[in-house]
Design an enzyme around this catalytic site. Structure first.
Site, PDB file in Angstrom:
ATOM      1  N   ASN A  32      -6.812   5.882 -45.517  1.00 44.34           N
ATOM      2  CA  ASN A  32      -7.327   6.642 -47.145  1.00 44.34           C
ATOM      3  C   ASN A  32      -5.757   6.231 -48.370  1.00 44.34           C
ATOM      4  OD1 ASN A  32      -4.799   8.697 -46.894  1.00 44.34           O
ATOM      5  ND2 ASN A  32      -5.741  10.613 -46.864  1.00 44.34           N
ATOM      6  N   SER A 131       4.816  13.514 -30.647  1.00 47.59           N
ATOM      7  CA  SER A 131       6.155  13.509 -30.572  1.00 47.59           C
ATOM      8  C   SER A 131       7.219  14.271 -30.124  1.00 47.59           C
ATOM      9  CB  SER A 131       6.777  13.722 -32.124  1.00 47.59           C
ATOM     10  OG  SER A 131       7.844  13.932 -32.632  1.00 47.59           O
ATOM     11  N   TYR A 155       4.862  21.190 -38.444  1.00 51.39           N
ATOM     12  CA  TYR A 155       4.759  20.127 -37.955  1.00 51.39           C
ATOM     13  C   TYR A 155       4.788  19.623 -36.613  1.00 51.39           C
ATOM     14  CZ  TYR A 155       5.772  14.590 -36.512  1.00 51.39           C
ATOM     15  OH  TYR A 155       5.654  13.859 -35.563  1.00 51.39           O
ATOM     16  N   LYS A 159       1.178  18.664 -33.769  1.00 52.88           N
ATOM     17  CA  LYS A 159       1.564  18.094 -32.872  1.00 52.88           C
ATOM     18  C   LYS A 159       1.228  18.751 -31.048  1.00 52.88           C
ATOM     19  CE  LYS A 159       2.227  14.202 -34.788  1.00 52.88           C
ATOM     20  NZ  LYS A 159       1.605  13.173 -34.637  1.00 52.88           N
TER      21      LYS A 159
HETATM   22  C1  WQD Z   1      18.241  11.304 -36.872  1.00 51.89           C
HETATM   23  C2  WQD Z   1      20.100  12.378 -36.322  1.00 51.89           C
HETATM   24  C3  WQD Z   1      20.194  13.776 -37.989  1.00 51.89           C
HETATM   25  C4  WQD Z   1      19.749  11.723 -41.489  1.00 51.89           C
HETATM   26  C5  WQD Z   1      12.825  13.435 -36.888  1.00 51.89           C
HETATM   27  C6  WQD Z   1      11.740  14.461 -36.328  1.00 51.89           C
HETATM   28  C7  WQD Z   1      11.001  13.772 -34.988  1.00 51.89           C
HETATM   29  C8  WQD Z   1      10.576  12.309 -36.014  1.00 51.89           C
HETATM   30  C9  WQD Z   1      11.681  11.805 -35.597  1.00 51.89           C
HETATM   31  C10 WQD Z   1       8.213  11.938 -36.502  1.00 51.89           C
HETATM   32  C11 WQD Z   1      19.981  13.663 -36.619  1.00 51.89           C
HETATM   33  C12 WQD Z   1      20.603  12.390 -38.146  1.00 51.89           C
HETATM   34  C13 WQD Z   1      19.720  11.974 -40.272  1.00 51.89           C
HETATM   35  C14 WQD Z   1      20.924  12.097 -42.509  1.00 51.89           C
HETATM   36  C15 WQD Z   1      22.275  12.488 -40.452  1.00 51.89           C
HETATM   37  N1  WQD Z   1       9.659  12.136 -36.485  1.00 51.89           N
HETATM   38  N2  WQD Z   1      20.926  12.833 -39.904  1.00 51.89           N
HETATM   39  N3  WQD Z   1      22.176  12.473 -42.110  1.00 51.89           N
HETATM   40  O1  WQD Z   1      15.358  14.692 -37.076  1.00 51.89           O
HETATM   41  O2  WQD Z   1      15.516  13.360 -34.755  1.00 51.89           O
HETATM   42  O3  WQD Z   1      13.471  13.604 -35.751  1.00 51.89           O
HETATM   43  O4  WQD Z   1      11.971  12.303 -37.286  1.00 51.89           O
HETATM   44  O5  WQD Z   1       7.688  11.842 -35.517  1.00 51.89           O
HETATM   45  O6  WQD Z   1       9.485  14.773 -35.279  1.00 51.89           O
HETATM   46  O7  WQD Z   1      11.639  15.725 -36.279  1.00 51.89           O
HETATM   47  O8  WQD Z   1      15.235  11.837 -36.641  1.00 51.89           O
HETATM   48  O9  WQD Z   1      15.988  10.535 -38.336  1.00 51.89           O
HETATM   49  O10 WQD Z   1      16.192  12.367 -39.202  1.00 51.89           O
HETATM   50  O11 WQD Z   1      17.739  12.709 -37.475  1.00 51.89           O
HETATM   51  O12 WQD Z   1      23.308  12.597 -40.163  1.00 51.89           O
HETATM   52  O13 WQD Z   1      20.646  11.089 -43.427  1.00 51.89           O
HETATM   53  O14 WQD Z   1      20.140  11.881 -37.534  1.00 51.89           O
HETATM   54  O15 WQD Z   1      21.691  15.069 -38.090  1.00 51.89           O
HETATM   55  O16 WQD Z   1      21.173  13.688 -35.700  1.00 51.89           O
HETATM   56  P1  WQD Z   1      15.267  13.589 -36.155  1.00 51.89           P
HETATM   57  P2  WQD Z   1      16.564  12.109 -38.056  1.00 51.89           P
END
Ligand code: WQD
Length: 345
Positions: A32, A131, A155, A159
């Site tokens: 969509n 996830s 979220y 899942k």
């Molecule tokens: C990765 C690392 C942050 C941004 C999330 C969802 C998960 C999946 C994947 C959907 C962590 C660090 C991040 C920033 C940072 N999504 N970070 N500065 O949180 O492991 O997983 O995305 O399915 O469900 O929870 O991924 O990329 O947000 O963070 O330091 O600006 O990078 O603290 O250690 P995450 P992320």
């Protein structure tokens, strides 16, 4: 053979469409465009050697969805459609329960209806985009599929609930063939640079934020904490190339078509990398500096999370092959070729 991809114009869905097409299967994209861009269909036409069939509509429209199944007679359905921003889900839980859980109920009911009408003469085969967030804050790493599940945000809760709904449906009707895929951290882009991750507004996730810093759209990266119990103090995650993830979906579809049953597998590399590992790898790939500042920890973050991908290797004959450098090189090619994502420059 047609494979219906709900949310097929999205990040993972579009890369799966290209991979299915390359393997001689026919993806039918259902979307969509609430969280994706119509331009993706033009890019997919280019990458797949011709236009793909598009069914534009909402998975919540069960009668319409039943008609799509009867019209296309897919041999399997891959369910990507749903909202996926953790922070947004905390602010708007009802949107997530409605769209994600309601969408999955609607899809499953449409599948039952299509079979009941006699117009879909095959066992229902469904691959679900789950996830690693269903593992909550794991007590140890690497994570296997029998680890306890929990949720730390709406979220992740959706899942977990959808996994349980699929399990109940398979128990009620063992003719259903269900593959649950628990993604770790999808990153990167198709090597052509024509499709990739295009988050709306300020990226929540690390890789797209780093890419936007490298291309000059953001002044610096905020590193959310460097006092975790990890080698360099920053968070460690299992980043997996989206093309490896896509091939995992094809392997899952083929496994469901080969024999009855259901399975749940981790799709990860089995290797963890820190935030600073990612920054350095991206600087190598782009040749650009990625300035960063240490910021406070982000609420809900865990220190370490990476997969034991052994079951996917055993059950699906699948394993990730691409390195962190590959992920960053392909993400940079996408970002530098599309500075504003799919939006016109
Ligand atoms: C990765 C690392 C942050 C941004 C999330 C969802 C998960 C999946 C994947 C959907 C962590 C660090 C991040 C920033 C940072 N999504 N970070 N500065 O949180 O492991 O997983 O995305 O399915 O469900 O929870 O991924 O990329 O947000 O963070 O330091 O600006 O990078 O603290 O250690 P995450 P992320």
């Amino acid at each position: 053979m047609k494979i219906l991809l709900t949310g097929g114009a999205g990040y993972i869905g579009s890369h799966t469409a290209v991979t299915l097409s390359a393997e001689g299967l026919e993806p039918v994209v259902l979307d969509n465009f609430s969280n994706s861009h119509p331009v993706v269909m033009e890019r997919l036409a280019h990458l797949c050697g011709g236009p793909l069939t598009l069914e534009q509509g909402d998975v919540l429209d069960t009668p319409w969805l039943t008609g799509v199944l009867l019209r296309h007679q897919p041999v399997a359905v891959v369910h990507f459609a749903g909202d996926k921003a953790v922070g947004e889900s905390v602010a708007q839980p009802l949107k997530y329960f409605h769209n994600n859980i309601g969408g999955a109920v609607s899809l499953m009911r449409a599948m039952v209806q299509a079979v009941a009408e006699g117009g879909w003469p095959r066992p229902p085969a469904l691959v679900f985009s789950s996830s690693a967030t269903v593992y909550g804050d794991p007590a140890t790493v690497p994570i296997t599929e029998d680890f306890p599940r929990s949720h730390t945000n709406p979220y992740g809760h959706t899942k977990l609930v959808i996994e349980d709904m699929l399990s109940a449906q398979h128990a009620a009707d063992p003719s259903w063939r269900v593959g649950v895929l628990r993604y770790f951290n999808p990153v990167g882009a198709h090597p052509s640079g024509l499709i990739g991750e295009d988050p709306d507004g300020m990226p929540n996730n690390l890789m797209p934020f780093v890419a936007q810093v490298a291309i000059g759209r953001r002044p610096h990266l905020s590193v959310f904490g460097n006092d975790y119990p990890t080698p360099d103090g920053t968070g460690v995650r299992d980043y997996i190339h989206v093309m490896d993830l896509a091939s995992g979906h094809v392997a899952a579809v083929r496994a469901l078509l080969a024999k009855p049953g259901s399975f749940t597998v981790n799709l990860g590399t089995g290797q963890g990398h820190s935030v600073l590992d990612m920054v350095r790898a991206f600087e190598r790939a782009s040749g650009r500096p990625v300035p960063y500042r240490i910021a406070p920890r982000r609420a809900g973050d865990v220190a370490q999370c990476w997969a034991d991908p052994g079951r996917a290797r055993t059950l699906l004959g699948w394993q990730a092959t691409r390195s962190l450098d590959d992920m960053c090189a392909d993400a940079w090619r996408w970002q530098s070729g599309n500075p504003n994502g799919y939006r016109s420059p």
